[in-house]
Design an enzyme around this catalytic site. Structure first.
Site, mmCIF file in Angstrom:
data_model
loop_
_atom_site.group_PDB
_atom_site.id
_atom_site.type_symbol
_atom_site.label_atom_id
_atom_site.label_comp_id
_atom_site.label_asym_id
_atom_site.label_seq_id
_atom_site.Cartn_x
_atom_site.Cartn_y
_atom_site.Cartn_z
ATOM 1 N N LYS B 69 0.832 -1.208 0.000
ATOM 2 C CA LYS B 69 0.000 0.000 0.000
ATOM 3 C C LYS B 69 0.865 1.256 0.000
ATOM 4 C CE LYS B 69 -2.098 0.344 3.727
ATOM 5 N NZ LYS B 69 -2.697 -0.398 4.815
ATOM 6 N N THR B 71 4.083 1.449 -0.823
ATOM 7 C CA THR B 71 4.856 1.469 -2.063
ATOM 8 C C THR B 71 4.017 2.034 -3.212
ATOM 9 O OG1 THR B 71 6.032 -0.469 -1.273
ATOM 10 C CG2 THR B 71 6.192 0.004 -3.615
ATOM 11 N N ARG B 92 2.221 8.218 7.035
ATOM 12 C CA ARG B 92 2.487 8.209 8.479
ATOM 13 C C ARG B 92 3.984 8.095 8.752
ATOM 14 N NH1 ARG B 92 -0.852 3.120 9.613
ATOM 15 N NH2 ARG B 92 -0.408 2.938 7.392
ATOM 16 N N LYS B 103 11.863 -6.413 12.551
ATOM 17 C CA LYS B 103 12.588 -5.812 11.437
ATOM 18 C C LYS B 103 12.310 -4.329 11.429
ATOM 19 C CE LYS B 103 9.237 -5.540 7.828
ATOM 20 N NZ LYS B 103 9.375 -4.207 7.322
ATOM 21 N N ALA B 271 -3.565 1.658 14.180
ATOM 22 C CA ALA B 271 -4.724 1.507 13.300
ATOM 23 C C ALA B 271 -5.801 0.631 13.930
ATOM 24 C CB ALA B 271 -4.297 0.941 11.954
ATOM 25 N N PHE B 299 -3.864 -0.778 7.568
ATOM 26 C CA PHE B 299 -4.578 -2.051 7.377
ATOM 27 C C PHE B 299 -5.343 -2.100 6.046
ATOM 28 C CE2 PHE B 299 -4.911 -2.544 12.316
ATOM 29 C CZ PHE B 299 -3.563 -2.806 12.380
ATOM 30 N N PHE B 379 4.464 -8.218 -9.034
ATOM 31 C CA PHE B 379 5.610 -8.919 -8.432
ATOM 32 C C PHE B 379 6.244 -9.757 -9.534
ATOM 33 C CE2 PHE B 379 7.341 -12.439 -5.730
ATOM 34 C CZ PHE B 379 8.172 -11.670 -4.929
ATOM 35 N N TRP B 407 7.337 -0.752 -8.182
ATOM 36 C CA TRP B 407 8.371 -1.332 -7.329
ATOM 37 C C TRP B 407 9.652 -1.498 -8.159
ATOM 38 C CZ3 TRP B 407 11.985 -5.054 -6.714
ATOM 39 C CH2 TRP B 407 12.477 -5.259 -5.410
#
Lengths: 554, 554
Positions: B69, B71, B92, B103, B271, B299, B379, B407
């Site tokens: 989202k 990206t 945000r 991570k 969220a 979300f 992808f 991407w």
């Protein structure tokens, strides 16, 4: 008479880029934080072999009447600029939490202040927040290690590492947690200190670079096993991530005085359980940039100057080239027995009587091989006779004394002081030596400070403390200097004993090892590491006015 | 394939002053924080009456396969610039604490990222530290009030205001304190949440200006008396000092994408117990500066888009002009029943089966009067057949769908999406309306969301919850929207029910009043407001390399 904040608001600040340019900082080394604050990327400074002169500003014992050590540091630095010298001021950053308690901080006063005072007193450039994060990351990793099986076998009763917040919050001094069962961990007693009391703060102020910072953080003892062997920060593998959190905090902060001269404000360790000086990194950077570096140390000379010499200078390899000892008529009167309410009345005899405090500080500073210059910080109610007495007394004790009016007049009021101090700094202090050698035993170091500086007739070190010190010597910490935690108000451990008390006993209640900072703390009396708020905290009266200006902070 | 961090390190950032200039920010309105971050002084913007088009990016239900989202938000904004539009991205800020857990964060991925990612993920411009300070100042003032006599008669068992840290520290979830006797205060049960869960965070993100911020903070309920009447933040007189602490945090942060286009990163509320959107102030500032403002909500669309429409847009008076719904082949395959380990295999049938999830989100967004455009986030393992199925399905559900390769290719990969979305935004969404009117009763609001959006067959609201909601209505909070705290992984409350579950029950376990933020939180299931660290926290592998670059953060 205008207040500090009124004077500050009439000042015209110049852009921090111009302050930097005047201080010889190239554009690429300047990291701006807003228009009037910046950090300095030391790697990008072109400094060469320059080594400026280091001037320490210290003071007689503080009293409620005030002595104006920071104000004098600012005034002296501005006055050095005034007489054509290239100077740089190095001060500590104030702590945020206490601003919401009794009164706000600010740095300096009158026409000798550092700007912008509201931002300096609030989040500034985030250094203290970064220290809070690094400290609490270690705390979280300790409890997390225990939670996941405790392979290091940390004794839950012997975790010495607490948590910190930059807030006066007495409710956090002593807590029990984690509660709530299996998913939260193993309950134990712990608590929070205020951020300036964190060992990370002391480390940040003694580290020479990022690698040294990480090494020192790795050296922190976070607790002990059942067999009393220490567990280190590096054992829980927190040191490198903590270093990442502090990579910007380690860079000196540049601001300006009311006269638009440069000042570094960097670091602010407690002056009792820590050494109370600004960062070694700021001071050493300043020494490469300026001909004269003016810095100060917390509390009176018995604590501040001694720690500056024995801890900071020893760690950094600094030599102080000159020392300024600040005194005021009012504070000497209090040392001479006058009550606060009577300070408005002229009282030459009390000044004379109280100058025993000044005398002893002069003698003490001389023990380090440096003769201090006395800065008499003028107050508008002082009489000529009172001022003359201080000058006369100081000279009879072998020190030059200068009446300074930098509070009222800015640099013009400290011109004479600047001339004398610059000349002394140029001559240097070839006889400088710390009070004790590193090789001296820890107990002997404590005794040396207590007898030589505090003039105790008797130093009581309990057997349990002696055996603890012995153990640390066997563990390889014997070369550490000692950091005394004592009342700032008296040479003795009784804050009501003003003047120059004699024949007293210094009792060591407890010792603590700051293995990362690199000193042993000797505690005489009660030490508060988390302040509380008063019944009506100043926070109740702090607000933004309709123009977005902060009211009530000072 | 290069990693995000490798791509990021090959990027050339331009000075933030240039980013600002390109975005139309005059010099005097720019407050730099280092070379690549700045805050914007909104009062100094010359904006006039401009009102840009607001584009929300939302998504199907998230799965471990990822939907991208953020990206896509970055790629769309860059692509709008590419086709000659003046766009501004509003995202945000990430939270610091979780970076040391599993991570690190980062914003976006591949060639659609926001920079500088290390600084954004660490202290950034200090907003979250300021929120931590403001939150904990209130906490300290509450316990201080009790300590000094408790004239407000706060019931120690009913203090609902906890403390916060931006740290994953499970040991602080539940504690007892202050212990230690008279000088520390009155013991009670309490605990810490992570800073992003603070009501102050939600308030900062919903406030329209400083005055509104202070008013909302004053409205916070900190606890109750024995007679259950509420005690407010303004009763302990903390609201104005908290506002002072947040005076800079309220200003939007400007950074840049990899393609050097401007982005606001500002605020980051949870969220679940909060609304999960960046600040109203950043979005409204952006709408005055740019023709197209691209923003996202936390979300999937069932939570994020609903809260964006019903909470953020309602509070700020915004109308979304277009909605982008992000889907991926892999995530739809998981929704179609494929296990994570098998996602590498082409499976057209699973994509078709899983697109029921997409269908339902399209239907839901249409209920707000807006037809979403489907961004198929490409992808490299996706097959043409799988991609064609999503396009076909989306169109059969009445929505345009575009294959996007931002991407891999940056803005070039999202050019078609940008053209379509810009045209839709220009046309606007004249039929936009929130899901329910403010006047609807609180229990009915919950039921409406649960049946209309989650498609529950049955909504179980216990009598105790109904009576609590009734009481809040009587106290004047009936007009508040409802903020649902539910799993993000399913329309139901069971995270394993992917696809488009039906016939399920939504059980409301608990309700909480965020009187300052201005919503009622309805909790379905367990909500964790203080995360823990894993057995091997990522902090163990975070370090500065020899060039001062951060390793292990991403």
């Amino acid at each position: 008479m205008p207040t500090d904040i009124e004077i500050a608001r009439q000042a015209t600040l110049i852009p921090i880029t111009d302050v930097a340019k005047n201080a010889g900082v190239p554009d690429e080394a300047l990291i701006p934080y807003g228009k009037y604050k910046a950090k300095i990327d030391r790697d990008l400074l072109q400094t060469g072999d320059k080594q400026g002169k280091l001037i320490l500003v210290t003071a007689i014992n503080p009293t409620p009447a005030g002595e104006g050590k920071t104000t004098t540091s600012v005034g002296l630095s501005d006055a050095l600029h005034r007489i054509g010298k290239k100077a740089l001021l190095c001060l500590r950053e104030p702590s945020l939490g206490p601003c919401f308690g009794v009164k706000g901080g600010g740095a300096g006063g009158g026409k000798s202040q550092v700007m912008p005072m509201d931002e300096i007193n609030l989040h500034f450039t985030g250094d203290f927040h970064a220290i809070t994060s690094a400290h609490n990351l270690l705390s979280a990793m300790i409890d997390n290690h225990i939670y996941w099986g405790n392979t290091l076998e940390i004794d839950l009763r012997r975790v010495t590492w607490r948590r910190v917040l930059d807030m006066n919050d007495r409710a956090l001094r002593q807590i029990v947690g984690p509660l709530g069962g299996v998913s939260n961990g193993f309950p134990r007693e712990t608590g929070f200190d205020i951020t300036v009391a964190s060992e990370i703060m002391a480390i940040l102020c003694l580290a020479t670079d990022l690698a040294d910072l990480q090494k020192r953080m790795g050296d922190i003892i976070i607790g002990y096993r059942r067999d009393k062997t220490p567990v280190f920060c590096r054992d829980v593998k927190a040191d490198s991530a903590m270093t990442v959190l502090l990579k910007d905090a380690i860079l000196p902060n540049l601001v300006q005085t009311l006269e638009n001269n440069p000042a570094f404000l960097h670091g602010g360790p407690f002056a009792n359980i820590a050494h109370g000086c600004n960062s070694v990194i700021a001071t050493s950077t300043a020494l490469k940039m300026a001909d004269y570096v003016v810095t100060e140390a917390g509390f009176g000379a018995d604590l501040g100057a001694e720690k500056f010499m024995d801890i900071k200078c020893r760690a950094a390899g600094f030599t102080p080239d000159a020392v300024v000892l600040v005194a005021t008529v009012r504070a000497l009167k209090m040392n001479g027995g006058v009550a606060k309410k009577d300070l408005g009345e002229p009282n030459v005899d009390a000044v004379r009587k109280g100058s025993v405090n000044l005398k002893r500080h002069i003698e003490n500073v001389k023990k380090f091989g440096v003769t201090p210059t006395i800065a008499i910080n003028h107050f508008y109610l002082d009489t000529d006779e009172e001022l003359a007495v201080i000058k006369e007394m100081a000279e009879s004790f072998g020190a030059d004394a200068v009446i300074c009016k930098h509070w009222a007049d800015g640099s013009a009021g400290a011109e004479e002081l600047a001339k004398i101090v610059a000349a002394k700094a140029d001559a240097g202090a070839p006889d400088f030596k710390p009070l004790y050698p590193s090789e001296m035993g820890l107990a002997d170091k404590i005794t040396t400070i207590a007898t030589e500086i505090y003039r105790a007739a008797n130093v009581a070190i309990p057997a349990s403390v002696r055996s603890q010190l012995k153990q640390w010597e066997e563990m390889g910490y014997g070369h550490f200097p000692v950091c005394m935690a004592k009342t700032q108000y008296s040479f003795s451990t009784d804050p009501t004993q003003l003047g120059a008390p004699e024949g007293h006993e210094i009792a060591i209640r407890e010792v603590r090892l700051s293995a990362g900072a690199g000193f042993v703390v000797a505690i005489c009396g009660e030490i508060m590491t988390m302040p509380g708020l008063p019944k009506i905290p100043s926070a109740e009266n702090i607000y933004l006015d309709d123009n977005g200006q902060i009211e009530g902070l000072f």
